[in-house]
Structures are given as structure tokens and as C-alpha cells.
Design a protein around this motif. Structure first.
Motif, PDB file in Angstrom:
ATOM      1  N   ALA A   1       0.683   3.204   7.281  1.00 40.58           N
ATOM      2  CA  ALA A   1       1.234   3.258   5.929  1.00 40.58           C
ATOM      3  C   ALA A   1       0.353   4.111   5.010  1.00 40.58           C
ATOM      4  CB  ALA A   1       1.387   1.847   5.366  1.00 40.58           C
ATOM      5  N   LEU A   2      -0.946   3.978   5.163  1.00 35.58           N
ATOM      6  CA  LEU A   2      -1.866   4.771   4.348  1.00 35.58           C
ATOM      7  C   LEU A   2      -1.775   6.251   4.695  1.00 35.58           C
ATOM      8  CD1 LEU A   2      -4.916   2.357   4.441  1.00 35.58           C
ATOM      9  CD2 LEU A   2      -3.630   2.987   2.400  1.00 35.58           C
ATOM     10  N   ARG A   3      -1.704   6.553   5.980  1.00 41.66           N
ATOM     11  CA  ARG A   3      -1.579   7.954   6.393  1.00 41.66           C
ATOM     12  C   ARG A   3      -0.281   8.558   5.874  1.00 41.66           C
ATOM     13  NH1 ARG A   3      -3.387   5.826  11.556  1.00 41.66           N
ATOM     14  NH2 ARG A   3      -5.600   6.309  11.876  1.00 41.66           N
ATOM     15  N   ASP A   4       0.799   7.794   5.963  1.00 42.46           N
ATOM     16  CA  ASP A   4       2.088   8.287   5.467  1.00 42.46           C
ATOM     17  C   ASP A   4       2.032   8.596   3.976  1.00 42.46           C
ATOM     18  OD1 ASP A   4       3.130   8.020   7.993  1.00 42.46           O
ATOM     19  OD2 ASP A   4       4.169   6.122   7.582  1.00 42.46           O
ATOM     20  N   GLY A   5       1.157   7.883   3.261  1.00 38.80           N
ATOM     21  CA  GLY A   5       1.000   8.117   1.836  1.00 38.80           C
ATOM     22  C   GLY A   5       0.031   9.224   1.498  1.00 38.80           C
ATOM     23  N   GLY A   6      -0.593   9.827   2.514  1.00 38.23           N
ATOM     24  CA  GLY A   6      -1.477  10.968   2.274  1.00 38.23           C
ATOM     25  C   GLY A   6      -2.956  10.680   2.353  1.00 38.23           C
ATOM     26  N   ALA A   7      -3.335   9.458   2.700  1.00 34.70           N
ATOM     27  CA  ALA A   7      -4.761   9.117   2.777  1.00 34.70           C
ATOM     28  C   ALA A   7      -5.370   9.620   4.085  1.00 34.70           C
ATOM     29  CB  ALA A   7      -4.947   7.616   2.661  1.00 34.70           C
TER      30      ALA A   7
ATOM     31  N   GLN B   1      -5.339   7.496  -2.214  1.00 33.17           N
ATOM     32  CA  GLN B   1      -5.704   8.819  -1.729  1.00 33.17           C
ATOM     33  C   GLN B   1      -7.192   8.852  -1.386  1.00 33.17           C
ATOM     34  OE1 GLN B   1      -3.173  11.399  -1.390  1.00 33.17           O
ATOM     35  NE2 GLN B   1      -2.114   9.420  -1.607  1.00 33.17           N
TER      36      GLN B   1
ATOM     37  N   LEU C   1       0.821  -1.209   0.000  1.00 32.09           N
ATOM     38  CA  LEU C   1       0.000   0.000   0.000  1.00 32.09           C
ATOM     39  C   LEU C   1       0.859   1.264   0.000  1.00 32.09           C
ATOM     40  CD1 LEU C   1      -2.753  -1.223   2.468  1.00 32.09           C
ATOM     41  CD2 LEU C   1      -3.066  -0.723   0.042  1.00 32.09           C
ATOM     42  N   SER C   2       2.044   1.183   0.582  1.00 28.37           N
ATOM     43  CA  SER C   2       2.950   2.333   0.568  1.00 28.37           C
ATOM     44  C   SER C   2       3.370   2.674  -0.863  1.00 28.37           C
ATOM     45  CB  SER C   2       4.189   2.047   1.415  1.00 28.37           C
ATOM     46  OG  SER C   2       3.854   1.923   2.773  1.00 28.37           O
ATOM     47  N   GLU C   3       3.494   1.655  -1.696  1.00 25.06           N
ATOM     48  CA  GLU C   3       3.857   1.890  -3.091  1.00 25.06           C
ATOM     49  C   GLU C   3       2.666   2.406  -3.897  1.00 25.06           C
ATOM     50  OE1 GLU C   3       5.546  -1.652  -4.668  1.00 25.06           O
ATOM     51  OE2 GLU C   3       7.235  -1.699  -3.255  1.00 25.06           O
TER      52      GLU C   3
ATOM     53  N   ARG D   1       0.009   4.084  -2.659  1.00 21.77           N
ATOM     54  CA  ARG D   1      -0.349   5.405  -2.110  1.00 21.77           C
ATOM     55  C   ARG D   1      -1.796   5.782  -2.438  1.00 21.77           C
ATOM     56  NH1 ARG D   1       4.111   8.391  -0.448  1.00 21.77           N
ATOM     57  NH2 ARG D   1       2.930  10.334  -0.659  1.00 21.77           N
TER      58      ARG D   1
END
Length: 340
Positions: free
Chosen positions: A45-51, A29, A23-25, A27
Motif C-alpha cells: 500500500a505504501l509503495r502504491d502511494g509512492g513511498a 512519502q 495508509l493508502s489515503e 500516502r
């Protein structure tokens, strides 16, 4: 055998790490609903990706907030950590699908030995044939997309009334798919009820690991004035118990610590969970016996039913000043203990 089996914890961490990596790859939204992410790694991981992440947990593990049903949608996507049992999976799938528009992504994470490869057989028309995004360390993440099929999107859509024949009575009780012993009387619970002690007037009773409240309801039928407290880790179980024993106090917690400071109990009854997923875990039983003394009144009693393999006799004899085996079958033992 170790009293606490760490395989379930290790598996949870592995599945979460593999899903988080994929999921980090990707990303994703937007507003993403994450279900049953026990250690929070997927949500992080989702939050780190901007979700914008909204978490839904049914189980109040390690003090986590838990609710029987997810927050209202709509969501732009959802992640489902494979729960134990296909009945629970189906109910969770419908819950998540009801929050997604057609075409929205749904990711399903699980271990190979948990049956994640069989998930496509249980999508109930709510999602398309999934593709596998990652296979690593015997875990995988599947991606599917929401179809336009209608979902059963309210918890009460799943409410069932089941008739249970107890040793001395027949009861109609509310239950939901995925709950322990859904639709039948568990053999261990039946053993405990056969040797249920006489409950004196005014005795405060705790049903630990209450599930839908079968044991507490049996006590209520015998002693209508007994103050009852029901404790369970599962928010859906307590939702059912609230309907089956409507005047009881309910505590959502993964252990006795959730009781806080209160008047002690004269009787604690339990058919404690001895499995976490597919693995044996005697940690809850050990914690129950060790912690019971601070919640029992003088001459109060803990009565618990367990599988014979749990070795509860030695545990009770070590922990309590007085202990007795009340019943034994080829599969179960019922033990009673009174603190020193």
C-alpha cells in the motif's frame, strides 16, 4: 480442535488490510521503514502511494528474508505491526525510533484483542501520545510522532546474560527481550532435558525451534564433539544461539524445508512452538513429525516435548514405527519416535 488454528492468519490479514486502507489515503512519502508486515500488504500500500519502502522482518515466515535488526536510517517514517509481547514491542520500538528524526511519524497497527489499545502505555517516552486513525473489524491504526528522547538503537544494547539451572548443570547464556522463556528455564524444556538420550560420539543433532539454544548447549556440554545444527524462525533467537553455541550450524527457517539436502541427523530434539500470537497452532508440530523421517538416519530418533493437550502420542504412534512416552507431568509429555 483443528490441528491448525487459522485465527492468527485471519487476524494478521485483517490488521494489515485495515492499516493498508488508512495508509493508502494518507500516502506517506519518502523513505518508510515497515516492521513485521507478515503478508506484505502494508508495504504494498505504501509503495502504491509512492513511498520508498524498506522492510524489516525478524521472522522468516514463508521464506521471507529476516534480520535481527532493521536497516540503517534515516527514515522519514515507520510502521510497526504490533508484535507479540510488550518486551518485544519495546525493543522494536527503540529500534525504529533510533532510525527516525524528532517529529517523524510512527504508525502502529494491531488488533484490539492483541492489546493495541495499550500501546500508548509502552511508548517509553520515545513518541508522543498517539491518535487513532482508523478502527475497523476489531483492528486499528495509531499515529504518533517521534520525540527527542534517546533510543537504545543497537541490538547489543539489549543483550542480557541469564543464569539457568538445568537438571544437571548451571549455565550462563545470552538472551534478548521477547525471546521464548527469556530469563528462565521453560518447564517443557526442563522436562526434555531430564530425559535427554545419551548422545553417541559423532551423532549429528538438530535442535528444531532452538530459541536461544538452551537444548543444543546442554547437548554440547555433555557431548563436546557432536555436530550441532540449530534451526529457528526468529533472527534474534539465532543471534543469541550463535553466542551460546558458537560452533554450531545455524539455519533461519520456518520449517524443516530450510535444511535443504544434507547429511541426515541421528537425533532431532525439539520444544516446538504451539502458539502463534495468542492462538494455538499445531501446524508446526504436525509438520515436524511428518517431515522428520526424511531428515533422520536409519534408527535415528525424534524427541519432542509438548503440552499434554497437543495429542502428540497419537501423532507419534501413527508416524513412527516405534514410539515411547519418556516422561509425563500434569502439563507436559516427552515423546520419542523412530521411523519405520
Amino acid at each position: 480442535m483443528a490441528r491448525l488454528d487459522n485465527r492468527a492468519t485471519d487476524r494478521d490479514q485483517t490488521v494489515a488490510a485495515v492499516a493498508a486502507e488508512a495508509l493508502s489515503e494518507i500516502r506517506p512519502q519518502g523513505r518508510i521503514l515497515v516492521a513485521f508486515d507478515s503478508d506484505g500488504a502494508i508495504a504494498d500500500a505504501l509503495r502504491d502511494g509512492g513511498a520508498d519502502v524498506v522492510v524489516w522482518n525478524r521472522l522468516a515466515m514463508a521464506g521471507q528474508a529476516a534480520t535481527p535488526w532493521p536497516a540503517e536510517g534515516p527514515f522519514d517514517g515507520a510502521v510497526l505491526r504490533l508484535p507479540r509481547g510488550w518486551a518485544g514491542f519495546e525493543m522494536a520500538l527503540h529500534a525504529l525510533a533510533s532510525r527516525l528524526a524528532p517529529g517523524a511519524p510512527l504508525w502502529i497497527a494491531g488488533g484490539n484483542d492483541e492489546g493495541v489499545t495499550s500501546a500508548p502505555k509502552h511508548l517509553d517516552g520515545l513518541a508522543e501520545e498517539p491518535e487513532t486513525l482508523i478502527i475497523k473489524r476489531r483492528a486499528r491504526l495509531l499515529l504518533t510522532r517521534r520525540t527527542g528522547a534517546p533510543a537504545k538503537g543497537a541490538l547489543e544494547d539489549w543483550r542480557q546474560t541469564v543464569t539457568l539451572t538445568l537438571p544437571d548443570q548451571t549455565l550462563d547464556l545470552v538472551s534478548y527481550p521477547g525471546l521464548f522463556a527469556h530469563g528462565h528455564l521453560d518447564a517443557g524444556t526442563e522436562c526434555l532435558l531430564k530425559v535427554l538420550p545419551e548422545v553417541a560420539a559423532g551423532t549429528r543433532v538438530l535442535d528444531f525451534g532452538c530459541g536461544a539454544g538452551v537444548i543444543a548447549r546442554a547437548v554440547r556440554e555433555r557431548r563436546p564433539d557432536a555436530p550441532l545444527t540449530l534451526l529457528d524462525i526468529d533472527a534474534v533467537a539465532l543471534h543469541a544461539a550463535r553466542q551460546n553455541v558458537p560452533d554450531a550450524e545455524l539455519v533461519l527457517s520456518d520449517g524443516l524445508a530450510g535444511l535443504g539436502t544434507r547429511e541426515r541427523f541421528g537425533l532431532i530434539l525439539s520444544n516446538p512452538p504451539l502458539h502463534r500470537g495468542k492462538d494455538e497452532d499445531f501446524g508446526m508440530l504436525d509438520a515436524l513429525v511428518a517431515g522428520t523421517k526424511q531428515y533422520l538416519k536409519l534408527r535415528g530418533t525424534l524427541v519432542a516435548v509438548t503440552q499434554r493437550t497437543a495429542g502428540v502420542g497419537k501423532l507419534f504412534k501413527t508416524a513412527f514405527g516405534h514410539s515411547d512416552m519418556l516422561m509425563e507431568t500434569t502439563q507436559f509429555q516427552v515423546w520419542a519416535g523412530t521411523p519405520k
